[in-house]
Structure formats: C-alpha cells, structure tokens
Write a protein that holds these residues in place. Sequence first.
Motif, PDB file in Angstrom:
ATOM      1  N   THR A   1      -5.762   4.292   0.276  1.00  9.49           N
ATOM      2  CA  THR A   1      -4.973   4.499  -0.936  1.00  9.49           C
ATOM      3  C   THR A   1      -5.847   4.381  -2.178  1.00  9.49           C
ATOM      4  OG1 THR A   1      -2.998   3.606   0.155  1.00  9.49           O
ATOM      5  CG2 THR A   1      -2.965   3.701  -2.250  1.00  9.49           C
ATOM      6  N   LEU A   2      -6.705   3.368  -2.203  1.00 13.38           N
ATOM      7  CA  LEU A   2      -7.618   3.204  -3.333  1.00 13.38           C
ATOM      8  C   LEU A   2      -8.576   4.391  -3.427  1.00 13.38           C
ATOM      9  CD1 LEU A   2      -8.437  -0.591  -2.980  1.00 13.38           C
ATOM     10  CD2 LEU A   2      -7.320   0.495  -4.939  1.00 13.38           C
ATOM     11  N   ALA A   3      -8.972   4.915  -2.274  1.00 11.56           N
ATOM     12  CA  ALA A   3      -9.918   6.037  -2.260  1.00 11.56           C
ATOM     13  C   ALA A   3      -9.300   7.298  -2.857  1.00 11.56           C
ATOM     14  CB  ALA A   3     -10.394   6.302  -0.836  1.00 11.56           C
ATOM     15  N   VAL A   4      -8.055   7.605  -2.481  1.00  7.64           N
ATOM     16  CA  VAL A   4      -7.443   8.833  -3.010  1.00  7.64           C
ATOM     17  C   VAL A   4      -7.154   8.693  -4.506  1.00  7.64           C
ATOM     18  CG1 VAL A   4      -6.527   9.627  -0.803  1.00  7.64           C
ATOM     19  CG2 VAL A   4      -5.130   8.135  -2.238  1.00  7.64           C
TER      20      VAL A   4
ATOM     21  N   LYS B   1       0.865   7.765 -11.291  1.00  5.40           N
ATOM     22  CA  LYS B   1       0.865   6.449 -11.950  1.00  5.40           C
ATOM     23  C   LYS B   1      -0.302   5.648 -11.370  1.00  5.40           C
ATOM     24  CE  LYS B   1       5.868   6.458 -12.712  1.00  5.40           C
ATOM     25  NZ  LYS B   1       7.162   5.761 -12.469  1.00  5.40           N
ATOM     26  N   TYR B   2      -1.510   5.987 -11.832  1.00  4.73           N
ATOM     27  CA  TYR B   2      -2.718   5.504 -11.191  1.00  4.73           C
ATOM     28  C   TYR B   2      -2.982   4.015 -11.402  1.00  4.73           C
ATOM     29  CZ  TYR B   2      -3.608  10.450 -10.489  1.00  4.73           C
ATOM     30  OH  TYR B   2      -3.512  11.759 -10.118  1.00  4.73           O
ATOM     31  N   VAL B   3      -2.639   3.495 -12.561  1.00  9.39           N
ATOM     32  CA  VAL B   3      -2.847   2.063 -12.802  1.00  9.39           C
ATOM     33  C   VAL B   3      -1.975   1.242 -11.855  1.00  9.39           C
ATOM     34  CG1 VAL B   3      -2.610   0.190 -14.467  1.00  9.39           C
ATOM     35  CG2 VAL B   3      -3.507   2.412 -15.211  1.00  9.39           C
ATOM     36  N   VAL B   4      -0.726   1.657 -11.718  1.00 10.48           N
ATOM     37  CA  VAL B   4       0.201   0.978 -10.812  1.00 10.48           C
ATOM     38  C   VAL B   4      -0.287   1.117  -9.367  1.00 10.48           C
ATOM     39  CG1 VAL B   4       2.553   0.939  -9.882  1.00 10.48           C
ATOM     40  CG2 VAL B   4       2.174   1.324 -12.328  1.00 10.48           C
ATOM     41  N   ALA B   5      -0.695   2.310  -9.009  1.00  9.76           N
ATOM     42  CA  ALA B   5      -1.161   2.565  -7.641  1.00  9.76           C
ATOM     43  C   ALA B   5      -2.361   1.691  -7.301  1.00  9.76           C
ATOM     44  CB  ALA B   5      -1.527   4.036  -7.482  1.00  9.76           C
TER      45      ALA B   5
ATOM     46  N   TRP C   1       0.831  -1.214   0.000  1.00  3.21           N
ATOM     47  CA  TRP C   1       0.000   0.000   0.000  1.00  3.21           C
ATOM     48  C   TRP C   1       0.864   1.263   0.000  1.00  3.21           C
ATOM     49  CZ3 TRP C   1       0.414   3.686   3.648  1.00  3.21           C
ATOM     50  CH2 TRP C   1       0.724   3.345   4.967  1.00  3.21           C
ATOM     51  N   MET C   2       2.040   1.181   0.632  1.00  3.90           N
ATOM     52  CA  MET C   2       2.924   2.353   0.614  1.00  3.90           C
ATOM     53  C   MET C   2       3.457   2.612  -0.796  1.00  3.90           C
ATOM     54  SD  MET C   2       5.064   2.111   4.202  1.00  3.90           S
ATOM     55  CE  MET C   2       5.849   3.707   3.918  1.00  3.90           C
ATOM     56  N   LEU C   3       3.830   1.559  -1.497  1.00  5.86           N
ATOM     57  CA  LEU C   3       4.277   1.713  -2.881  1.00  5.86           C
ATOM     58  C   LEU C   3       3.131   2.234  -3.748  1.00  5.86           C
ATOM     59  CD1 LEU C   3       6.424  -1.528  -3.284  1.00  5.86           C
ATOM     60  CD2 LEU C   3       7.266   0.835  -3.415  1.00  5.86           C
ATOM     61  N   GLY C   4       1.919   1.774  -3.439  1.00  9.58           N
ATOM     62  CA  GLY C   4       0.752   2.264  -4.158  1.00  9.58           C
ATOM     63  C   GLY C   4       0.558   3.756  -3.956  1.00  9.58           C
ATOM     64  N   TYR C   5       0.755   4.204  -2.721  1.00 12.32           N
ATOM     65  CA  TYR C   5       0.591   5.628  -2.430  1.00 12.32           C
ATOM     66  C   TYR C   5       1.658   6.465  -3.132  1.00 12.32           C
ATOM     67  CZ  TYR C   5      -1.675   9.274   0.290  1.00 12.32           C
ATOM     68  OH  TYR C   5      -2.429  10.363   0.658  1.00 12.32           O
TER      69      TYR C   5
ATOM     70  N   THR D   1      -3.328  -1.129  -8.742  1.00 13.80           N
ATOM     71  CA  THR D   1      -2.959  -2.551  -8.728  1.00 13.80           C
ATOM     72  C   THR D   1      -2.292  -2.936  -7.408  1.00 13.80           C
ATOM     73  OG1 THR D   1      -2.667  -2.577 -11.133  1.00 13.80           O
ATOM     74  CG2 THR D   1      -1.589  -4.328  -9.876  1.00 13.80           C
ATOM     75  N   LEU D   2      -1.357  -2.114  -6.949  1.00 16.08           N
ATOM     76  CA  LEU D   2      -0.649  -2.394  -5.693  1.00 16.08           C
ATOM     77  C   LEU D   2      -1.584  -2.333  -4.497  1.00 16.08           C
ATOM     78  CD1 LEU D   2       2.565  -0.310  -6.427  1.00 16.08           C
ATOM     79  CD2 LEU D   2       2.491  -2.790  -6.101  1.00 16.08           C
ATOM     80  N   ALA D   3      -2.451  -1.342  -4.465  1.00 19.27           N
ATOM     81  CA  ALA D   3      -3.372  -1.192  -3.338  1.00 19.27           C
ATOM     82  C   ALA D   3      -4.407  -2.308  -3.311  1.00 19.27           C
ATOM     83  CB  ALA D   3      -4.066   0.168  -3.401  1.00 19.27           C
ATOM     84  N   GLN D   4      -4.851  -2.742  -4.471  1.00 20.26           N
ATOM     85  CA  GLN D   4      -5.807  -3.845  -4.528  1.00 20.26           C
ATOM     86  C   GLN D   4      -5.174  -5.150  -4.043  1.00 20.26           C
ATOM     87  OE1 GLN D   4      -7.033  -3.580  -8.647  1.00 20.26           O
ATOM     88  NE2 GLN D   4      -8.913  -2.485  -8.122  1.00 20.26           N
ATOM     89  N   GLU D   5      -3.922  -5.378  -4.420  1.00 16.42           N
ATOM     90  CA  GLU D   5      -3.219  -6.565  -3.932  1.00 16.42           C
ATOM     91  C   GLU D   5      -3.049  -6.495  -2.424  1.00 16.42           C
ATOM     92  OE1 GLU D   5       0.926  -9.140  -4.518  1.00 16.42           O
ATOM     93  OE2 GLU D   5       0.606  -7.310  -5.701  1.00 16.42           O
TER      94      GLU D   5
END
Length: 218
Positions: free
Chosen positions: A57-60, A27-31, A16-20, A33-37
């Motif tokens: 993270t998904l919310a922002v 880089k929203y697609v990457v963000a 989730w930190m990498l997603g943020y 994907t990481l947050a969903q995982e």
Amino acid sequence: MSRQLGDMHSIITALWMLGYVAREKSKYVVARTLAQESLQLARSTKNMPGINYSLETLAVVALDQGNYQEARILIEESLEFCRQVGDIWETARSLWLLALALLFQGDIAQAHKLLEESLDLSREINDKRSIAYALGMLGYVAYFQGQQERMYTLLEEALASHREAGNRRGCAESLHGLGWATLAQGDAARAQALFEESAAILKVLDRRWFLALALDGL
C-alpha cells in the motif's frame, strides 16, 4: 470494533485496507498514515501478511506521488517476502510493481526482465488480471525500445485479458495506452476514440488520478 476487542490481526488488516481505499480516492496523506500505522503494528507482532500488504500500500502511494526510489525499496522488501513464502500471485504482482518503479527510473532492461518473470508466473496460475498487467507493462517497455507495433500488439492482448477478467480499470488503462500507440502510428481519429472510451470508463469508476492522464490524451 477490532480495537475494542484487541484483535490485532483484524486491526492491521483494516488499517492497510482503509489506506488502500484512501489511495484510490487520491487521499494520499490519509493513505500513507494508515498504511504506516498498519506496518508498525504488523512488524511489532510479526504479522507477515500484514507487513507485506502494508508495504504494498505504501509502495503504490509512493508510485502515485512520483517517489520512485521509495517505492522501489518498499516493493523489493515485499517481493522478498513473497518469494520466501512461495506466494506466486503476490510475487507476480510485486514483480510488475517493481518493474513500474524501474521504468520510471529509466532501467528498461531490468524492468523487462522482471515483467517476463511476472508474466510466466501469472500464466502458471492462469490469473487473467495479472497476465493483463504484465502484458500491458511489456507494451510500454516495447514503446521505450522503439517497437511501436509490438507495443500495440501487447496492449491489445492486455485489453483482451482485462476484459476477460472483468477489470474495467485495467481496460481503461489499456485503451489509454492503445490510444498513444495508435497516435504514434498516425491514426489520430482512432486514437481520439480510444482516449474517449478510456476516459468514459474512468469517469464512471471515479478514478480521478488516472482520468487526468486519460483526458490529457484528448
């Protein structure tokens, strides 16, 4: 390394930190994907902090992309968790994030209510950053309510709190809002100076998504 060691908590946190971080770089697609995982792993292991931060993270990301209903659903779940565990700081943050989603959906009255609660909680723990964000959001509520002078006053208070907290991004956001408030008052020269100050900070911080908004005011 965390995956190799099987440290699930560290894996979830890293994801989730990498997603943020990816979201901060637009880089929203990457963000996403990481947050969903991260969220999937957190739910499967009942890692409640991981669930909360993944949801946030998904919310922002959803807010940045204009998916306000999706953001609202995610933040509401996060807010419920924060209330349950008694985390005042996270509750205050979730409240103003939810208020932001509601503002974009046109629900000004409910957004106002949530922001007042967020401000009260932030003052209870004396968190200058949270106080500043709540004040700034209340400034935009005042704008939608046709209270331009109140908007300016609230944004000035928000800017002072952001400066006290050392939050340069928050300062830029408040300066941008003050620019529009000043423009509405008929002082184009002062508004231009505020927009330029906001844009200068954002260029240094490389906040590309918000920089576009700041430059729009120039």
